[in-house]
Design a protein around this motif. Structure first.
Motif, PDB file in Angstrom:
ATOM      1  N   VAL A  19       0.838  -1.210   0.000  1.00  0.00           N
ATOM      2  CA  VAL A  19       0.000   0.000   0.000  1.00  0.00           C
ATOM      3  C   VAL A  19       0.867   1.252   0.000  1.00  0.00           C
ATOM      4  N   GLY A  20       1.902   1.281   0.832  1.00  0.00           N
ATOM      5  CA  GLY A  20       2.788   2.437   0.866  1.00  0.00           C
ATOM      6  C   GLY A  20       3.484   2.679  -0.459  1.00  0.00           C
ATOM      7  N   THR A  21       3.907   1.611  -1.108  1.00  0.00           N
ATOM      8  CA  THR A  21       4.568   1.742  -2.407  1.00  0.00           C
ATOM      9  C   THR A  21       3.603   2.263  -3.468  1.00  0.00           C
ATOM     10  N   VAL A  22       2.383   1.755  -3.467  1.00  0.00           N
ATOM     11  CA  VAL A  22       1.384   2.213  -4.440  1.00  0.00           C
ATOM     12  C   VAL A  22       1.044   3.682  -4.197  1.00  0.00           C
ATOM     13  N   ALA A  26       1.825   6.669  -6.821  1.00  0.00           N
ATOM     14  CA  ALA A  26       0.710   7.506  -7.274  1.00  0.00           C
ATOM     15  C   ALA A  26       0.972   8.975  -6.960  1.00  0.00           C
ATOM     16  N   ALA A  27       1.554   9.261  -5.801  1.00  0.00           N
ATOM     17  CA  ALA A  27       1.857  10.645  -5.436  1.00  0.00           C
ATOM     18  C   ALA A  27       2.848  11.265  -6.414  1.00  0.00           C
ATOM     19  N   LEU A  32       3.809  14.869 -10.883  1.00  0.00           N
ATOM     20  CA  LEU A  32       4.353  15.165 -12.209  1.00  0.00           C
ATOM     21  C   LEU A  32       3.266  15.609 -13.169  1.00  0.00           C
ATOM     22  N   ALA A  33       2.095  14.980 -13.095  1.00  0.00           N
ATOM     23  CA  ALA A  33       0.985  15.353 -13.974  1.00  0.00           C
ATOM     24  C   ALA A  33       0.485  16.763 -13.664  1.00  0.00           C
ATOM     25  N   THR A  55       2.711  16.701  -3.055  1.00  0.00           N
ATOM     26  CA  THR A  55       3.421  15.464  -3.388  1.00  0.00           C
ATOM     27  C   THR A  55       4.307  15.017  -2.235  1.00  0.00           C
ATOM     28  N   VAL A  56       5.013  15.958  -1.627  1.00  0.00           N
ATOM     29  CA  VAL A  56       5.893  15.628  -0.509  1.00  0.00           C
ATOM     30  C   VAL A  56       5.087  15.119   0.682  1.00  0.00           C
ATOM     31  N   ALA A  57       3.931  15.718   0.936  1.00  0.00           N
ATOM     32  CA  ALA A  57       3.089  15.259   2.045  1.00  0.00           C
ATOM     33  C   ALA A  57       2.637  13.815   1.823  1.00  0.00           C
ATOM     34  N   TRP A  58       2.200  13.499   0.610  1.00  0.00           N
ATOM     35  CA  TRP A  58       1.778  12.126   0.307  1.00  0.00           C
ATOM     36  C   TRP A  58       2.958  11.164   0.354  1.00  0.00           C
TER      37      TRP A  58
END
Length: 134
Positions: A19-22, A26-27, A32-33, A55-58
């Motif tokens: 889950v953490g890797t996904v 995704a973050a 990037l998007a 992004t950094v928070a996620w």
């Protein structure tokens, strides 16, 4: 710690790491998007502070979940070591210890979960002592 508990703890560890890797992947992709990092132009690389902050928070949250999974995996390995140390035959204990010390503890715990013995069953087995044996 029983083998059933070790199995459940290792399952939680694997799930947390996945889950953490996904979430981390995704973050990064969403960041990037959303233009967190722009390549090209006169400056070469441009950064959008708002998109990067999210992004950094996620990524921080995902890192904490992966770290918790790592701690749970180590706890399951230690539990398997303690469980197999009670056995008369020390083959499983030695295999778990050596593989864990060479950073292949996850392989050892998977093998233990699939085919390893439960050292706590020895404590539950009747010893045939004088009390209660007629």
């Amino acid at each position: 710690m029983s083998k059933a508990t070790i199995t459940q703890l290792f399952g939680v560890a694997v799930a947390a790491v996945v889950v953490g890797t996904v979430v981390g992947t995704a973050a990064v992709l969403v960041g990037l998007a959303n233009g967190a990092v722009g390549l090209g132009g006169p400056r070469g690389v441009s950064l959008d502070g708002g998109a990067i902050a999210g992004t950094v928070a996620w990524l921080a949250a995902a890192s904490l979940v992966v770290a918790a999974g790592g701690v749970a995996a180590i706890a399951s390995w230690v539990g398997a070591l303690r469980n197999t140390s009670r056995l008369e035959d020390k083959t499983w204990f030695a295999a778990l210890l050596v593989l864990g010390l060479v950073s292949l503890g996850w392989v050892a715990v998977i093998a233990y979960v699939v085919a390893g013995p439960d050292g706590t069953e020895l404590e539950a087995a009747p010893t045939g002592g004088a009390i209660g044996s007629w």
